[in-house]
Design an enzyme around this catalytic site. Structure first.
Site, PDB file in Angstrom:
ATOM      1  N   PRO A 129      40.327  89.896  84.562  1.00 19.06           N
ATOM      2  CG  PRO A 129      39.099  91.825  84.553  1.00 19.06           C
ATOM      3  CD  PRO A 129      40.280  91.228  84.036  1.00 19.06           C
ATOM      4  CD  GLU A 244      55.533  83.230  89.101  1.00 20.45           C
ATOM      5  OE1 GLU A 244      54.490  83.692  89.423  1.00 20.45           O
ATOM      6  OE2 GLU A 244      55.850  83.412  87.986  1.00 20.45           O
ATOM      7  CD  GLU A 369      43.296  73.029  93.188  1.00 18.48           C
ATOM      8  OE1 GLU A 369      42.894  72.499  94.320  1.00 18.48           O
ATOM      9  OE2 GLU A 369      43.756  74.215  93.069  1.00 18.48           O
TER      10      GLU A 369
END
Length: 381
Positions: A129, A244, A369
């Protein structure tokens, strides 16, 4: 431009995948989106076809094939049909490489036969989170206790977490001066006491892909479920980042091409002011420019796929490919939707689905970014 990436074997695989998608995915796809998940039977069927185990050794019931170009074909064909097969790309392109590289012989014997048939599905739980790109800041902890680790914490935005039987969890097992040290990958098995799967998150796009929150409340994980070396997870994770990120770029370019194809068909059929939409100069120029961008992205991507196969794809190269291909996707799909007018804004249209699905590619696997930061370091800045 003519592509030289694939052989006859790859094209034969393409025919098989296209037939499967047309017959067993597309007709049910709207139901999958509504459910927020793909039925388990789909992965069983893909296991029967040899897709789930194509990268695993024959001793485990797999195909023994480490040629990533087959994975590329799989993504291209799902994109062509405007669908995704839930967490399949993440399972095959992101997670299986960790098992292949770091699993012990004992772990291979336990897990690989099920992975090869599709009976075992996987997820990887990194994000928390309060922790995204900065993986060294994870708060999930695993405390050694005899021949187990006691795992506590929470993860979020976990692709395939609802369906997963095996979840690779990043947890801190020790602390030191270098905060990248002391992180460990633990494989948590579904059904373990204290392991809870939360709600399926209601996402903007990729709606047939289950994405959930996971919590770990005193979960006892056997030490034999450590994947790789304890304390070395950060280095393990960075080892597969080039593939990935390349996998995300593969999907981005395939979906870009699918969006252009959809739009060309649309402007040929749509009539406005008594003329086909495709007859207007603006339409021609827009699609010409988009086609040029997609062609450049495809050429860059194919070169990167070749470099991966040759063992030469660097982290900076993969970052550049992901950045260019996903940013191209975002621009092109947006301009394609514009040519659809109001219908492009209706969720039942295929272009709206591509538009929604495209947005996340500039976020997951490392934001644009972060990609720029990696590239800038590679040029000495």
């Amino acid at each position: 431009m003519r592509r030289t990436l694939f052989t006859e074997e790859h094209e034969a695989f393409r025919v098989m995948v296209r037939d499967f998608v047309d017959k067993e995915v597309t007709p049910s796809y709207s139901d999958w989106e509504a459910a927020g998940s793909v039925p388990r039977a789909v992965f069983d069927r893909l296991g029967d076809l040899g897709v789930m185990g194509m990268n695993l050794g024959v001793e485990w019931g797999g195909g023994g094939n480490d040629d990533y170009r087959f994975n590329v074909v799989l993504q291209e064909e799902t994109a062509r049909a405007g669908v995704t097969i839930g967490p399949l790309r993440t399972h095959l392109d992101v997670i299986l490489p960790y098992f292949l590289r770091y699993a012990t012989d004992e772990q291979r014997g336990r897990w690989f036969p099920g992975l090869a048939t599709g009976k075992l599905m996987t997820a990887i739980a990194l994000t928390e989170p309060d922790t995204g790109s900065d993986l060294a800041a994870v708060r999930t902890r695993a405390v050694p206790d005899g021949d187990h680790y006691v795992l506590d914490g929470a993860k979020t935005y976990i692709t395939g977490g609802h369906l997963a039987d095996l979840v690779i969890v990043l947890a801190r097992t020790s602390t030191g001066q270098n905060r990248r040290d002391g992180l460990t990958l633990l494989v948590v098995e579904d059904g373990t006491e204290g392991f809870h799967k939360g709600r399926k998150l209601d996402k903007l796009g990729l709606r047939a892909q289950d994405t959930v929150e996971l919590t770990f409340d005193g979960v006892r994980v056997p030490a034999t479920n450590v994947l790789g070396t304890a304390g070395e997870a950060f280095r393990h994770l960075t080892s597969n980042l080039p593939q990935e990120r390349l996998a995300i770029a593969v999907g981005a370019v395939a979906q870009t091409r699918a969006a252009i194809d959809l739009t060309v068909d649309h402007v040929r059929q749509r009539t406005i002011f008594g003329q086909p939409l495709g007859s207007f100069q603006n339409t021609k120029f827009e699609l010409a420019a988009m086609t040029a961008e997609a062609t450049a992205a495809q050429a860059l991507l194919d070169a990167a796929v070749t470099a991966l196969g040759d063992g030469e794809l660097t982290g900076a190269d993969a970052a550049a490919v992901k950045l260019f291909c996903t940013e191209t996707q975002g621009r092109v799909v947006d301009r394609c939707l514009q040519l659809f007018g109001g219908f492009g804004y209706v969720t039942e249209s295929a272009i709206a689905r591509l538009y929604a699905d495209a947005r996340v590619t500039r976020i997951y696997g490392g934001t644009s970014e972060v990609m720029k930061s990696i590239i800038s370091k590679s040029i000495g800045l």
